[in-house]
Design a protein around this motif. Structure first.
Motif, PDB file in Angstrom:
ATOM      1  N   VAL A 252     -98.696   1.082  31.401  1.00 41.72           N
ATOM      2  CA  VAL A 252     -98.519   0.172  32.538  1.00 41.72           C
ATOM      3  C   VAL A 252     -97.034  -0.117  32.740  1.00 41.72           C
ATOM      4  CG1 VAL A 252     -98.918  -2.179  33.369  1.00 41.72           C
ATOM      5  CG2 VAL A 252    -100.803  -0.880  32.360  1.00 41.72           C
ATOM      6  N   GLY A 253     -96.314  -0.414  31.659  1.00 45.81           N
ATOM      7  CA  GLY A 253     -94.897  -0.719  31.778  1.00 45.81           C
ATOM      8  C   GLY A 253     -94.073   0.462  32.227  1.00 45.81           C
ATOM      9  N   ILE A 254     -94.407   1.646  31.741  1.00 47.77           N
ATOM     10  CA  ILE A 254     -93.667   2.849  32.124  1.00 47.77           C
ATOM     11  C   ILE A 254     -93.852   3.140  33.611  1.00 47.77           C
ATOM     12  CG2 ILE A 254     -93.516   5.344  31.775  1.00 47.77           C
ATOM     13  CD1 ILE A 254     -94.340   4.802  28.832  1.00 47.77           C
ATOM     14  N   ASP A 255     -95.097   3.081  34.064  1.00 49.23           N
ATOM     15  CA  ASP A 255     -95.387   3.304  35.480  1.00 49.23           C
ATOM     16  C   ASP A 255     -94.784   2.187  36.333  1.00 49.23           C
ATOM     17  OD1 ASP A 255     -97.087   4.921  37.480  1.00 49.23           O
ATOM     18  OD2 ASP A 255     -97.762   2.881  37.852  1.00 49.23           O
ATOM     19  N   LEU A 256     -94.817   0.974  35.821  1.00 52.79           N
ATOM     20  CA  LEU A 256     -94.286  -0.182  36.542  1.00 52.79           C
ATOM     21  C   LEU A 256     -92.792  -0.033  36.806  1.00 52.79           C
ATOM     22  CD1 LEU A 256     -94.503  -2.995  37.720  1.00 52.79           C
ATOM     23  CD2 LEU A 256     -94.611  -3.917  35.402  1.00 52.79           C
ATOM     24  N   ALA A 280     -94.884  -3.839  42.442  1.00 52.20           N
ATOM     25  CA  ALA A 280     -95.284  -2.613  41.749  1.00 52.20           C
ATOM     26  C   ALA A 280     -96.453  -2.856  40.814  1.00 52.20           C
ATOM     27  CB  ALA A 280     -94.090  -2.050  40.969  1.00 52.20           C
ATOM     28  N   PHE A 281     -96.503  -4.035  40.213  1.00 48.07           N
ATOM     29  CA  PHE A 281     -97.559  -4.337  39.256  1.00 48.07           C
ATOM     30  C   PHE A 281     -98.939  -4.321  39.897  1.00 48.07           C
ATOM     31  CE2 PHE A 281    -100.056  -7.493  36.715  1.00 48.07           C
ATOM     32  CZ  PHE A 281    -100.173  -6.715  35.565  1.00 48.07           C
ATOM     33  N   GLU A 282     -99.011  -4.627  41.180  1.00 48.38           N
ATOM     34  CA  GLU A 282    -100.300  -4.615  41.868  1.00 48.38           C
ATOM     35  C   GLU A 282    -100.930  -3.233  41.866  1.00 48.38           C
ATOM     36  OE1 GLU A 282    -102.052  -7.294  42.965  1.00 48.38           O
ATOM     37  OE2 GLU A 282    -100.463  -8.248  41.787  1.00 48.38           O
ATOM     38  N   THR A 283    -100.104  -2.196  41.715  1.00 46.80           N
ATOM     39  CA  THR A 283    -100.617  -0.833  41.584  1.00 46.80           C
ATOM     40  C   THR A 283    -100.674  -0.403  40.124  1.00 46.80           C
ATOM     41  OG1 THR A 283     -99.774  -0.176  43.754  1.00 46.80           O
ATOM     42  CG2 THR A 283    -100.230   1.593  42.185  1.00 46.80           C
ATOM     43  N   THR A 368    -113.836  -4.539  43.946  1.00 48.04           N
ATOM     44  CA  THR A 368    -114.435  -3.440  44.718  1.00 48.04           C
ATOM     45  C   THR A 368    -113.391  -2.645  45.482  1.00 48.04           C
ATOM     46  OG1 THR A 368    -116.508  -4.688  44.986  1.00 48.04           O
ATOM     47  CG2 THR A 368    -116.112  -2.873  46.527  1.00 48.04           C
ATOM     48  N   ASP A 369    -112.472  -3.328  46.151  1.00 51.96           N
ATOM     49  CA  ASP A 369    -111.457  -2.622  46.946  1.00 51.96           C
ATOM     50  C   ASP A 369    -110.575  -1.749  46.057  1.00 51.96           C
ATOM     51  OD1 ASP A 369    -112.419  -3.762  49.225  1.00 51.96           O
ATOM     52  OD2 ASP A 369    -110.846  -5.293  49.380  1.00 51.96           O
ATOM     53  N   ALA A 370    -110.225  -2.240  44.858  1.00 54.65           N
ATOM     54  CA  ALA A 370    -109.385  -1.474  43.956  1.00 54.65           C
ATOM     55  C   ALA A 370    -110.069  -0.176  43.528  1.00 54.65           C
ATOM     56  CB  ALA A 370    -109.030  -2.301  42.717  1.00 54.65           C
ATOM     57  N   VAL A 371    -111.379  -0.252  43.318  1.00 56.85           N
ATOM     58  CA  VAL A 371    -112.135   0.940  42.926  1.00 56.85           C
ATOM     59  C   VAL A 371    -112.261   1.914  44.084  1.00 56.85           C
ATOM     60  CG1 VAL A 371    -114.387   1.785  42.155  1.00 56.85           C
ATOM     61  CG2 VAL A 371    -113.411  -0.277  41.113  1.00 56.85           C
ATOM     62  N   LEU A 372    -112.692   1.426  45.224  1.00 57.31           N
ATOM     63  CA  LEU A 372    -112.926   2.315  46.369  1.00 57.31           C
ATOM     64  C   LEU A 372    -111.639   2.951  46.863  1.00 57.31           C
ATOM     65  CD1 LEU A 372    -115.584   0.273  48.380  1.00 57.31           C
ATOM     66  CD2 LEU A 372    -115.942   2.205  46.836  1.00 57.31           C
ATOM     67  N   ASP A 373    -110.539   2.214  46.845  1.00 58.22           N
ATOM     68  CA  ASP A 373    -109.257   2.784  47.263  1.00 58.22           C
ATOM     69  C   ASP A 373    -108.866   3.971  46.391  1.00 58.22           C
ATOM     70  OD1 ASP A 373    -109.064   0.917  49.236  1.00 58.22           O
ATOM     71  OD2 ASP A 373    -107.589  -0.355  48.203  1.00 58.22           O
TER      72      ASP A 373
END
Length: 376
Positions: A252-256, A280-283, A368-373
């Motif tokens: 998570v930190g590396i991607d962040l 960025a953390f929201e993703t 739900t939105d996070a999964v479907l996206d």
């Protein structure tokens, strides 16, 4: 009008990154911090292979993002620099979740080309690999990364049995196995068939979650190697480390940091701000979710969508909707439900239903939105 470089704004041809590849998830760092005891245990187990003997088998356990794959890759690199008499192959079991596909990857690693897509039996595929090992007088070390996916598909025991018994059918074949599991709820040895348990007595190497101090230490090195000087201030590093430690996943930190750097560039800024990090953390916080969804088959992804549409409904009602879309039977449906539950993508809780006895209700473990996206 030209920008004043003292204003802290990037030009069109400038970047905040010194080496952007440092923030790739599969990047292997030059220094591997806070895993000395684990590396010593792995070295102990594999040392016989360098001397031409069969190595000890190893079970590597720990949550996602704790350095397990990096440790294996570093050790493989060290062995490769030491000798050419050991062949090291890592198989991603999230992608290759059947015995045949695992051995197809071993074939490819042995011969440097893929086996025929059809017309070759497992026995012949396996035989060619073993015979080549004997002919070359090489030791094979196989790392089954994310082996938990083999368990989800009920393929683990057969796969491991074939590897561990290779020397019985092919005299002189020397194979060592490293099982890497990221599922803390899975008791790998207990879930294997008795016939496999009797021969698989591994060294147990555990990778705990990094604490916040260790996260700061690791991320600081990535920052120093990956960003230009001054891009990341101390408060920014501390905030990213805090979010990373909360997630329990170093990835998570590396991607962040990568996304926050890109956010800064989009603003034309030479420094990363707190807003860049929070955005960025929201993703980045969904990196584990994204990885799990990417490994699903079409029918498994379909069930996730159906559950999203029937969140909280009883398993029987969800099945009716799933069957309408796929024509799959209840047995396969139940297997997929169990797999999604093991992956923590869904919650499958039992409850007493009046007139129906005990029944499972199915709901998503994420928004739900996070999964479907991420399924699109």
């Amino acid at each position: 009008m030209e920008r004043d470089p003292d204003e802290g704004m990037l030009g069109w041809d400038e970047t905040v990154f010194r080496n952007e590849s440092v923030f790739e998830i599969d990047f292997v760092p030059e220094t591997f911090r806070h895993r000395d005891s684990q590396m010593q245990s792995l070295t102990y187990a594999l040392r016989p292979a360098v001397r031409g003997s069969r190595p000890l088998n190893v079970l590597v356990r720990g949550p996602p993002g704790t350095g397990k794959t990096t440790a294996i890759q570093r050790l493989y690199d060290e062995i490769g620099a030491e000798t050419r008499d050991v062949r090291t192959i890592r198989v991603n079991c999230q992608v290759n979740s059947t015995r045949y596909s695992v051995f197809s990857r071993l074939f490819e690693g042995t011969f440097d080309y893929e086996p025929p897509s059809s017309g070759i039996s497992f026995k012949k595929l396996f035989g060619q690999i073993a015979e080549q090992l004997v002919e070359d007088d090489r030791v094979l070390v196989v790392a089954l990364d994310d082996v938990n996916y083999l368990f989800y598909e009920n393929e683990a025991s057969d796969t491991l049995y074939s590897l561990l018994r290779a020397h019985e059918e092919h005299a002189g074949a020397k194979i060592g196995v490293i099982l890497v599991s990221s599922d803390p709820t899975l008791d790998v040895v207990d879930e294997l068939d008795p016939r496999v348990q009797s021969v698989f007595r591994p060294e147990d190497v555990y990778f705990p979650v990094y604490d916040e101090r260790e996260v700061v230490d690791i991320l600081r090195e990535r920052v120093d190697r990956g960003f230009n000087e001054g891009v990341v201030t101390a408060p920014i590093l501390d905030r990213v480390a805090e979010l990373t430690a909360q997630s329990g996943d170093l990835r998570v930190g590396i991607d962040l940091f990568k996304r926050a750097g890109l956010n800064a560039e989009m603003r034309g800024s030479k420094t990363i701000s707190i807003e860049d990090v929070e955005s960025a953390f929201e993703t980045s916080k969904y990196i584990s979710l994204s990885r799990s969804l990417q490994g699903l088959s079409d029918s498994e992804a379909t069930l996730v969508r159906v559950i999203a549409e029937h969140d909280g409904d009883q398993a029987g009602d969800v099945y009716e909707a799933f069957h309408e879309e796929t024509d799959l039977g209840y047995t396969r449906y139940s297997e997929i439900v169990n797999k999604l539950d093991q992956l923590d993508l869904i919650d499958a809780d039992y409850a007493e239903i009046e007139g129906r006895g005990r029944s499972r209700s199915l709901s998503l473990s994420y928004e739900t939105d996070a999964v479907l996206d991420r399924l699109e």
